[in-house]
Motif scaffolding. Structure first.
Motif, mmCIF file in Angstrom:
data_model
loop_
_atom_site.group_PDB
_atom_site.id
_atom_site.type_symbol
_atom_site.label_atom_id
_atom_site.label_comp_id
_atom_site.label_asym_id
_atom_site.label_seq_id
_atom_site.Cartn_x
_atom_site.Cartn_y
_atom_site.Cartn_z
ATOM 1 N N SER A 1 0.836 -1.198 0.000
ATOM 2 C CA SER A 1 0.000 0.000 0.000
ATOM 3 C C SER A 1 0.871 1.247 0.000
ATOM 4 C CB SER A 1 -0.964 0.008 1.179
ATOM 5 O OG SER A 1 -0.263 0.131 2.381
ATOM 6 N N GLU A 2 0.343 2.227 -0.684
ATOM 7 C CA GLU A 2 1.018 3.506 -0.786
ATOM 8 C C GLU A 2 -0.047 4.572 -0.971
ATOM 9 O OE1 GLU A 2 4.201 5.582 -3.808
ATOM 10 O OE2 GLU A 2 4.357 3.437 -3.491
ATOM 11 N N LYS A 3 0.076 5.645 -0.217
ATOM 12 C CA LYS A 3 -0.870 6.762 -0.293
ATOM 13 C C LYS A 3 -2.318 6.301 -0.143
ATOM 14 C CE LYS A 3 2.281 9.423 -3.124
ATOM 15 N NZ LYS A 3 2.535 10.053 -4.399
ATOM 16 N N GLY A 4 -2.530 5.347 0.761
ATOM 17 C CA GLY A 4 -3.880 4.880 1.053
ATOM 18 C C GLY A 4 -4.453 3.894 0.049
ATOM 19 N N ILE A 5 -3.691 3.537 -0.975
ATOM 20 C CA ILE A 5 -4.164 2.583 -1.979
ATOM 21 C C ILE A 5 -3.416 1.272 -1.775
ATOM 22 C CG2 ILE A 5 -4.333 2.059 -4.435
ATOM 23 C CD1 ILE A 5 -4.415 5.124 -4.885
ATOM 24 N N SER A 6 -4.188 0.196 -1.590
ATOM 25 C CA SER A 6 -3.618 -1.130 -1.326
ATOM 26 C C SER A 6 -3.785 -2.025 -2.538
ATOM 27 C CB SER A 6 -4.353 -1.759 -0.143
ATOM 28 O OG SER A 6 -3.464 -2.073 0.866
ATOM 29 N N GLU A 7 -2.773 -2.840 -2.783
ATOM 30 C CA GLU A 7 -2.801 -3.797 -3.893
ATOM 31 C C GLU A 7 -2.368 -5.157 -3.365
ATOM 32 O OE1 GLU A 7 -0.158 -4.666 -7.884
ATOM 33 O OE2 GLU A 7 -0.336 -2.615 -7.192
ATOM 34 N N VAL A 8 -3.115 -6.195 -3.728
ATOM 35 C CA VAL A 8 -2.745 -7.549 -3.327
ATOM 36 C C VAL A 8 -1.636 -8.032 -4.269
ATOM 37 C CG1 VAL A 8 -3.520 -9.944 -3.119
ATOM 38 C CG2 VAL A 8 -5.013 -8.075 -2.372
ATOM 39 N N VAL A 9 -0.515 -8.399 -3.692
ATOM 40 C CA VAL A 9 0.615 -8.914 -4.458
ATOM 41 C C VAL A 9 0.510 -10.430 -4.584
ATOM 42 C CG1 VAL A 9 3.137 -9.102 -4.524
ATOM 43 C CG2 VAL A 9 2.057 -6.993 -3.697
ATOM 44 N N ALA A 10 0.112 -11.083 -3.503
ATOM 45 C CA ALA A 10 -0.053 -12.548 -3.497
ATOM 46 C C ALA A 10 -1.097 -12.917 -2.458
ATOM 47 C CB ALA A 10 1.273 -13.231 -3.178
ATOM 48 N N ARG A 11 -1.933 -13.885 -2.823
ATOM 49 C CA ARG A 11 -2.938 -14.430 -1.896
ATOM 50 C C ARG A 11 -2.998 -15.920 -2.184
ATOM 51 N NH1 ARG A 11 -7.740 -11.336 -2.423
ATOM 52 N NH2 ARG A 11 -7.446 -10.398 -0.390
ATOM 53 N N ASN A 12 -2.697 -16.723 -1.140
ATOM 54 C CA ASN A 12 -2.672 -18.162 -1.375
ATOM 55 C C ASN A 12 -2.736 -18.892 -0.030
ATOM 56 O OD1 ASN A 12 -1.750 -20.884 -2.296
ATOM 57 N ND2 ASN A 12 -1.359 -19.745 -4.195
ATOM 58 N N ALA A 13 -3.350 -20.055 -0.039
ATOM 59 C CA ALA A 13 -3.383 -20.888 1.165
ATOM 60 C C ALA A 13 -2.044 -21.596 1.376
ATOM 61 C CB ALA A 13 -4.511 -21.913 1.065
ATOM 62 N N ASP A 14 -1.215 -21.643 0.340
ATOM 63 C CA ASP A 14 0.112 -22.252 0.436
ATOM 64 C C ASP A 14 1.108 -21.199 0.928
ATOM 65 O OD1 ASP A 14 2.653 -23.346 0.051
ATOM 66 O OD2 ASP A 14 2.095 -24.325 -1.834
ATOM 67 N N ARG A 15 1.570 -21.383 2.141
ATOM 68 C CA ARG A 15 2.497 -20.430 2.761
ATOM 69 C C ARG A 15 3.726 -20.183 1.904
ATOM 70 N NH1 ARG A 15 5.627 -21.412 8.479
ATOM 71 N NH2 ARG A 15 7.003 -22.675 7.205
ATOM 72 N N ASP A 16 4.264 -21.245 1.289
ATOM 73 C CA ASP A 16 5.484 -21.099 0.489
ATOM 74 C C ASP A 16 5.290 -20.189 -0.717
ATOM 75 O OD1 ASP A 16 7.438 -22.390 1.905
ATOM 76 O OD2 ASP A 16 7.877 -23.860 0.331
ATOM 77 N N VAL A 17 4.109 -20.210 -1.302
ATOM 78 C CA VAL A 17 3.840 -19.350 -2.466
ATOM 79 C C VAL A 17 3.971 -17.882 -2.063
ATOM 80 C CG1 VAL A 17 2.030 -18.593 -4.074
ATOM 81 C CG2 VAL A 17 2.407 -21.037 -3.674
ATOM 82 N N VAL A 18 3.421 -17.545 -0.915
ATOM 83 C CA VAL A 18 3.472 -16.154 -0.453
ATOM 84 C C VAL A 18 4.876 -15.813 0.048
ATOM 85 C CG1 VAL A 18 2.464 -14.455 1.118
ATOM 86 C CG2 VAL A 18 1.001 -16.142 -0.015
#
Length: 161
Positions: free
Chosen positions: A54-71
């Motif tokens: 997030s920057e200047k109040g705007i958030s972006e998802v970079v990674a979302r996964n149930a696999d911990r290693d992926v994130v």
């Protein structure tokens, strides 16, 4: 295991891996807590790990996964990129306004050569660091580096008459 426990385990592993490559804490994402900007990791319900920027109040998802290693891998793609960039910039002389003016007047071939060299140097450092963490991460980093190299080539090829 509860979400707070999963986040604690994730952050402990992230710290351990950071120690392997001697990454400074400032390169690592924030672990939960209040939103302060920059990279942050959380665990959502149903044990889904989320890396956001997030920057200047705007958030972006970079990674979302149930696999911990992926994130975790995505965390270290960012960390090692910053380490590589910082390593190269700390060894370079500061750029002056005159340097910037001269850079804009470079022939396209010289600009291309410099872009390719910079990418090659950053990619080599980043690959070495990712490979130190996990060889499979290093191999995937090689693929990302090759894709970035193609993007640079396409950019310059598109500018040709």
């Amino acid at each position: 295991m509860s979400e707070p426990a999963l986040l604690t385990d994730f952050c402990d592993e992230m710290q351990r891996l950071a120690g392997v490559i001697e990454a400074r804490d400032q390169y690592l994402p924030q672990c939960g807590g209040d939103e302060t900007g920059g990279f942050r990791v959380d665990v959502e319900r149903r044990a889904v790990y989320v890396l956001t920027y997030s920057e200047k109040g705007i958030s972006e998802v970079v990674a979302r996964n149930a696999d911990r290693d992926v994130v975790l891998e995505q965390v270290f793609v960012s960390v090692t990129h910053r380490m590589a960039t910082d390593a190269l910039s700390s060894s370079a002389a500061p750029i002056t306004v005159d340097d910037m003016t001269a850079l804009t007047a470079l022939p396209i071939g010289e600009s291309r050569r410099r872009a390719e060299t910079l990418h090659s140097n950053e990619a080599a450092i980043q690959f070495r660091l990712m490979d130190q963490l996990k060889p499979e991460w290093g191999q995937r980093q090689l693929q990302r580096n090759a894709e970035r190299e193609r993007q640079i080539q396409n950019f310059f090829d598109g500018d040709q008459p």
